[in-house]
Design a protein around this motif. Structure first.
Motif, PDB file in Angstrom:
ATOM      1  N   LEU A  51       0.759  -0.697   0.018  1.00 24.53           N
ATOM      2  CA  LEU A  51       0.017  -0.051  -0.029  1.00 24.53           C
ATOM      3  C   LEU A  51       0.516   1.065   0.188  1.00 24.53           C
ATOM      4  O   LEU A  51       0.771   2.340  -0.870  1.00 24.53           O
ATOM      5  CB  LEU A  51      -0.565  -0.146   1.133  1.00 24.53           C
ATOM      6  CG  LEU A  51      -1.951  -0.260   0.578  1.00 24.53           C
ATOM      7  CD1 LEU A  51      -2.535  -0.310   2.272  1.00 24.53           C
ATOM      8  CD2 LEU A  51      -3.287   0.891   0.415  1.00 24.53           C
ATOM      9  N   ALA A  52       1.756   1.711   0.597  1.00 23.11           N
ATOM     10  CA  ALA A  52       2.678   2.114   0.972  1.00 23.11           C
ATOM     11  C   ALA A  52       3.569   2.375  -0.292  1.00 23.11           C
ATOM     12  O   ALA A  52       3.444   3.289  -0.943  1.00 23.11           O
ATOM     13  CB  ALA A  52       3.635   1.886   2.505  1.00 23.11           C
ATOM     14  N   LYS A  53       3.829   1.864  -0.809  1.00 23.21           N
ATOM     15  CA  LYS A  53       4.461   1.551  -1.888  1.00 23.21           C
ATOM     16  C   LYS A  53       4.058   2.059  -3.386  1.00 23.21           C
ATOM     17  O   LYS A  53       4.391   2.679  -4.502  1.00 23.21           O
ATOM     18  CB  LYS A  53       5.529   0.119  -2.568  1.00 23.21           C
ATOM     19  CG  LYS A  53       6.209   0.084  -1.528  1.00 23.21           C
ATOM     20  CD  LYS A  53       7.319  -1.663  -2.095  1.00 23.21           C
ATOM     21  CE  LYS A  53       8.846  -1.200  -1.677  1.00 23.21           C
ATOM     22  NZ  LYS A  53       9.214  -2.661  -1.832  1.00 23.21           N
ATOM     23  N   ALA A  54       2.818   1.621  -3.038  1.00 24.24           N
ATOM     24  CA  ALA A  54       1.493   1.561  -4.251  1.00 24.24           C
ATOM     25  C   ALA A  54       1.187   3.219  -3.982  1.00 24.24           C
ATOM     26  O   ALA A  54       0.324   3.945  -4.946  1.00 24.24           O
ATOM     27  CB  ALA A  54       0.467   1.142  -4.385  1.00 24.24           C
ATOM     28  N   PHE A 286      -1.137  -7.505  -4.969  1.00 27.72           N
ATOM     29  CA  PHE A 286      -1.616  -7.431  -6.085  1.00 27.72           C
ATOM     30  C   PHE A 286      -3.012  -6.204  -4.601  1.00 27.72           C
ATOM     31  O   PHE A 286      -4.203  -4.866  -5.257  1.00 27.72           O
ATOM     32  CB  PHE A 286      -2.867  -8.136  -6.213  1.00 27.72           C
ATOM     33  CG  PHE A 286      -3.990  -8.520  -7.310  1.00 27.72           C
ATOM     34  CD1 PHE A 286      -4.050  -8.225  -8.526  1.00 27.72           C
ATOM     35  CD2 PHE A 286      -5.424  -8.077  -6.696  1.00 27.72           C
ATOM     36  CE1 PHE A 286      -4.912  -7.875  -9.410  1.00 27.72           C
ATOM     37  CE2 PHE A 286      -6.687  -7.534  -7.265  1.00 27.72           C
ATOM     38  CZ  PHE A 286      -6.473  -8.195  -9.134  1.00 27.72           C
ATOM     39  N   THR A 287      -3.468  -7.124  -3.014  1.00 27.57           N
ATOM     40  CA  THR A 287      -3.954  -6.711  -2.965  1.00 27.57           C
ATOM     41  C   THR A 287      -3.637  -4.777  -2.346  1.00 27.57           C
ATOM     42  O   THR A 287      -4.508  -3.700  -2.357  1.00 27.57           O
ATOM     43  CB  THR A 287      -4.383  -7.087  -1.691  1.00 27.57           C
ATOM     44  OG1 THR A 287      -4.890  -8.672  -1.854  1.00 27.57           O
ATOM     45  CG2 THR A 287      -4.797  -6.505  -0.259  1.00 27.57           C
ATOM     46  N   ALA A 292      -5.498   0.208  -2.512  1.00 33.16           N
ATOM     47  CA  ALA A 292      -4.705   2.117  -2.951  1.00 33.16           C
ATOM     48  C   ALA A 292      -5.229   3.150  -3.954  1.00 33.16           C
ATOM     49  O   ALA A 292      -6.086   4.216  -3.655  1.00 33.16           O
ATOM     50  CB  ALA A 292      -2.675   1.877  -3.544  1.00 33.16           C
ATOM     51  N   GLY A 293      -5.882   2.187  -5.459  1.00 38.58           N
ATOM     52  CA  GLY A 293      -6.704   2.914  -5.946  1.00 38.58           C
ATOM     53  C   GLY A 293      -7.790   3.465  -5.303  1.00 38.58           C
ATOM     54  O   GLY A 293      -8.913   4.450  -5.491  1.00 38.58           O
ATOM     55  N   LEU A 294      -8.390   2.235  -4.425  1.00 42.88           N
ATOM     56  CA  LEU A 294      -9.881   2.869  -3.754  1.00 42.88           C
ATOM     57  C   LEU A 294      -9.653   3.986  -2.314  1.00 42.88           C
ATOM     58  O   LEU A 294     -10.530   4.916  -3.405  1.00 42.88           O
ATOM     59  CB  LEU A 294     -10.044   1.100  -2.818  1.00 42.88           C
ATOM     60  CG  LEU A 294     -10.752   0.391  -3.639  1.00 42.88           C
ATOM     61  CD1 LEU A 294     -10.879  -0.851  -2.917  1.00 42.88           C
ATOM     62  CD2 LEU A 294     -12.112   0.477  -4.375  1.00 42.88           C
TER      63      LEU A 294
END
Ligand code: ADP
Ligand code: NA
Length: 345
Positions: A51-54, A286-287, A292-294
């Motif tokens: 998440l952080a990297k995304a 993927f998760t 991150a997209g949401l």
């Protein structure tokens, strides 16, 4: 309007120890390892780093390690994860002891350790917009976070990756009506459907527009699972076959006649540059990119989820996961947002 999304992850933190051996040890045998390497791991920690990297701004991981896990906490912090709610307790950090052979065979021993210790933080902070959960901590804690309300006005968006799979008793306890997004692989989708549907005979599958989805074997499993938890958006990763999603909360637009909420979304895997090296961590990568997209949609003030929003998030997920399988390791093979974006142009 710009919002500021915050994600909390209540999850596991492990030390993964890799013993590089010629052959997996047999009962009664003693062998030497050619090499020993240590890496930070655990699904909670992996997904937090993803998440952080995304590019997600505020990602807080709530979990526990022992004194032997201080370096893992430092690593997570350096990766951009808020570690203020990781407690250090007098118990060993959770561990995965992994034997790895040159042929890529492995065998793994898991030790839950500190992951199963009681954690003082039983509620989510005000301002939390997203809650991400897996199943490597006590189920009671997962449920506490799933049911938690951050602010009087709203429940957060909840995302759950049931890995490892829940027992039948846990599936029954689980408050599915509180779950916004379920992320499963094909095996998990099948196990969940079997358990949730109990003894009811297989639910018939309707014809889909264009009907090409019917040829994807996972489609019927996904459709049936969705009919057991009709309000939850389900994303089913299919390994090398890509991803299939059923998103009942889509707000369909003008061309609703050509696309129904019940129509699945399918995306093949990303084109690889170098071929598959190591698929560990691909699901967690993927998760992380999905959440991150949401969070980005939330920051943009998007209230009504559209098909093209979901498509573009999933596109980024398969690109990121594809880059992850091209590198050895789990956490360290998760690409940065800018590396992913560079490949998508
Ligand atoms: P899990 O590891 O949780 O079982 P999957 O195996 O379904 O999850 O993989 C998650 C995602 O990683 C897939 O949807 C896909 O995008 C990507 N992926 C996995 N294996 C491959 C592969 N061999 N080639 C390209 N992408 C892959
Ligand atoms: Na990898």
């Amino acid at each position: 309007m710009t919002m500021h999304s915050r994600c909390v992850i209540r999850g596991s933190i492990n030390i993964d120890e890799f013993f590089h051996v010629k052959k997996i040890v047999r009962p009664g045998e003693t062998i030497s390892s050619l090499e020993l390497s240590r890496q930070a791991g655990g699904k909670g920690a992996n997904q937090a780093v993803a998440l952080a990297k995304a590019g997600a701004n505020i990602v807080s991981l709530v979990g526990s390690v022992g004194e032997d896990g201080r370096w893992v906490v430092e690593y997570l912090k350096d990766s951009g994860v808020d570690v203020a709610d990781i407690q250090i307790i007098p118990e060993p950090t959770g561990r995965a002891v992994i034997q790895l052979t040159d042929d890529g065979e492995n065998s793994i021993i898991l030790f839950k350790g500190a992951n199963y210790a009681s954690h003082p933080k039983k509620s989510i902070s005000s301002g939390v917009t997203h809650v991400l959960l897996q199943n490597e901590i006590p189920i009671e804690d997962t449920l506490t976070y799933l049911n938690a309300q951050a602010d009087a006005s709203a429940f957060p968006i909840t995302i759950f990756n049931p890995s490892p799979m829940l027992s039948d008793a846990e599936i029954e306890l689980f408050t599915w009506n509180k779950l916004s997004w379920l992320i499963v692989n094909e095996g998990e989708a099948f196990d969940l459907y079997k358990s949730l549907s109990g003894d009811t005979p297989d639910i018939p599958i309707p014809d889909v527009n264009g009907s090409s989805f019917v040829n994807i074997p996972a489609y019927s499993t996904l459709f049936r699972l969705s009919s057991c938890i009709p309000k939850t958006n389900i994303v089913c990763t299919l390994g090398a076959a890509g991803v299939l999603a059923l998103v009942p909360s889509l707000q369909e637009t003008a061309d609703a006649s050509t696309a129904l909420n019940s129509d699945p979304i399918f995306l093949p895997v990303a084109k690889l540059q170098n071929g598959v090296i190591d698929t560990t961590g691909a699901g967690d990568c993927f998760t992380g990119y999905l959440v991150a997209g949401l969070m980005k949609l939330h920051d943009e003030g998007v209230k009504a989820l559209r098909r093209e929003d979901v498509m573009s998030i999933l596109k980024r997920c398969v690109q990121a996961a594809g880059m992850c399988v091209e590198k050895r390791g789990a956490m360290e093979s998760i690409p940065l947002a800018r590396e992913v974006d560079a490949m998508m142009h």
